[in-house]
Design a protein around this motif. Sequence first.
Motif, mmCIF file in Angstrom:
data_model
loop_
_atom_site.group_PDB
_atom_site.id
_atom_site.type_symbol
_atom_site.label_atom_id
_atom_site.label_comp_id
_atom_site.label_asym_id
_atom_site.label_seq_id
_atom_site.Cartn_x
_atom_site.Cartn_y
_atom_site.Cartn_z
ATOM 1 N N SER A 100 0.788 -1.237 0.000
ATOM 2 C CA SER A 100 0.000 0.000 0.000
ATOM 3 C C SER A 100 0.816 1.280 0.000
ATOM 4 O O SER A 100 0.242 2.360 0.132
ATOM 5 C CB SER A 100 -1.008 -0.002 1.151
ATOM 6 O OG SER A 100 -0.441 -0.497 2.302
ATOM 7 N N PHE A 144 -0.473 3.936 -2.645
ATOM 8 C CA PHE A 144 -1.808 4.400 -2.276
ATOM 9 C C PHE A 144 -1.734 5.206 -0.989
ATOM 10 O O PHE A 144 -2.334 6.283 -0.887
ATOM 11 C CB PHE A 144 -2.745 3.191 -2.117
ATOM 12 C CG PHE A 144 -4.102 3.537 -1.596
ATOM 13 C CD1 PHE A 144 -4.845 4.556 -2.168
ATOM 14 C CD2 PHE A 144 -4.653 2.830 -0.532
ATOM 15 C CE1 PHE A 144 -6.110 4.881 -1.678
ATOM 16 C CE2 PHE A 144 -5.913 3.137 -0.051
ATOM 17 C CZ PHE A 144 -6.642 4.170 -0.621
ATOM 18 N N ASP A 157 -3.751 -2.070 0.309
ATOM 19 C CA ASP A 157 -3.813 -2.040 -1.146
ATOM 20 C C ASP A 157 -5.029 -2.819 -1.657
ATOM 21 O O ASP A 157 -5.793 -2.339 -2.473
ATOM 22 C CB ASP A 157 -2.515 -2.582 -1.775
ATOM 23 C CG ASP A 157 -2.082 -3.941 -1.216
ATOM 24 O OD1 ASP A 157 -2.739 -4.473 -0.297
ATOM 25 O OD2 ASP A 157 -1.075 -4.487 -1.703
ATOM 26 N N LEU A 166 1.284 -2.960 -5.884
ATOM 27 C CA LEU A 166 0.928 -4.389 -5.856
ATOM 28 C C LEU A 166 1.934 -5.213 -6.653
ATOM 29 O O LEU A 166 2.320 -4.838 -7.760
ATOM 30 C CB LEU A 166 -0.465 -4.595 -6.452
ATOM 31 C CG LEU A 166 -1.605 -4.094 -5.583
ATOM 32 C CD1 LEU A 166 -2.762 -3.624 -6.434
ATOM 33 C CD2 LEU A 166 -2.057 -5.195 -4.641
ATOM 34 N N ARG A 172 5.747 -3.543 -8.745
ATOM 35 C CA ARG A 172 5.266 -2.520 -7.793
ATOM 36 C C ARG A 172 5.445 -1.110 -8.347
ATOM 37 O O ARG A 172 4.760 -0.172 -7.958
ATOM 38 C CB ARG A 172 6.033 -2.616 -6.473
ATOM 39 C CG ARG A 172 5.784 -3.890 -5.673
ATOM 40 C CD ARG A 172 6.257 -3.677 -4.234
ATOM 41 N NE ARG A 172 6.475 -4.920 -3.513
ATOM 42 C CZ ARG A 172 5.551 -5.574 -2.823
ATOM 43 N NH1 ARG A 172 4.326 -5.122 -2.784
ATOM 44 N NH2 ARG A 172 5.848 -6.680 -2.179
#
Length: 179
Positions: A44, A47, A99, A157, A164
């Motif tokens: 995450s 984000f 995530d 992710l 990623r």
Amino acid sequence: MNQDIEKILFTEQQISEICDEMAERINSDYKGKKVVAVCVLKGSIMFFSDLFRRLTVDCSLDFMAASSYGSGTISGGTVKITKDITSDIAGKDVIIVEDILDTGNTLSYIKKYLESYSPASVRICTLLDKPERRTVEVKADYTGKVVGDQFIVGYGLDYDEKYRNLPYIGVLKPEIYIK
Ligand code: IMP
Ligand code: MG
């Protein structure tokens, strides 16, 4: 586009709009409160940083990590905390930032674990949700987008620690992980 990606689900622009909407809801729900936003490593990070910089409420951040997935695409049942938070969350309003909510194993464990520190509240904010895959009952309080049962990478992710760095979110070609 990366050659291992079958299709793009959300572009950078779409992700930015999702973050705007989610932050707006959180800013309105937590007005006047002290929020501790907990980033669940590693997925995450992107984000989290996009969401956190959009927060206008009184907030601090912390990190934790848990493992349930290993390196493949099949979730293991047991969850282990591999990195704990370092701040005192007693009496604070905690938001767990994830995530993707998949089987629910990780988040249900992390939520219960953080509740043991006696925070005022604990809510879950997840960018993506795969409700079809749920095996443990857990609901997110803030969900960016609901997705189907596909393996998704990019924007934090990973598959086996790769992808990623992609700025968009996409579906991984099955031939990459089915061997
Ligand atoms: P759960 O415990 O099964 O809900 O799994 C949650 C964790 O598995 C997430 O934080 C991700 O790290 C990982 N995960 C689940 N689905 C995907 C996916 O489609 N792509 C990449 N990672 C995933
Ligand atoms: Mg992962």
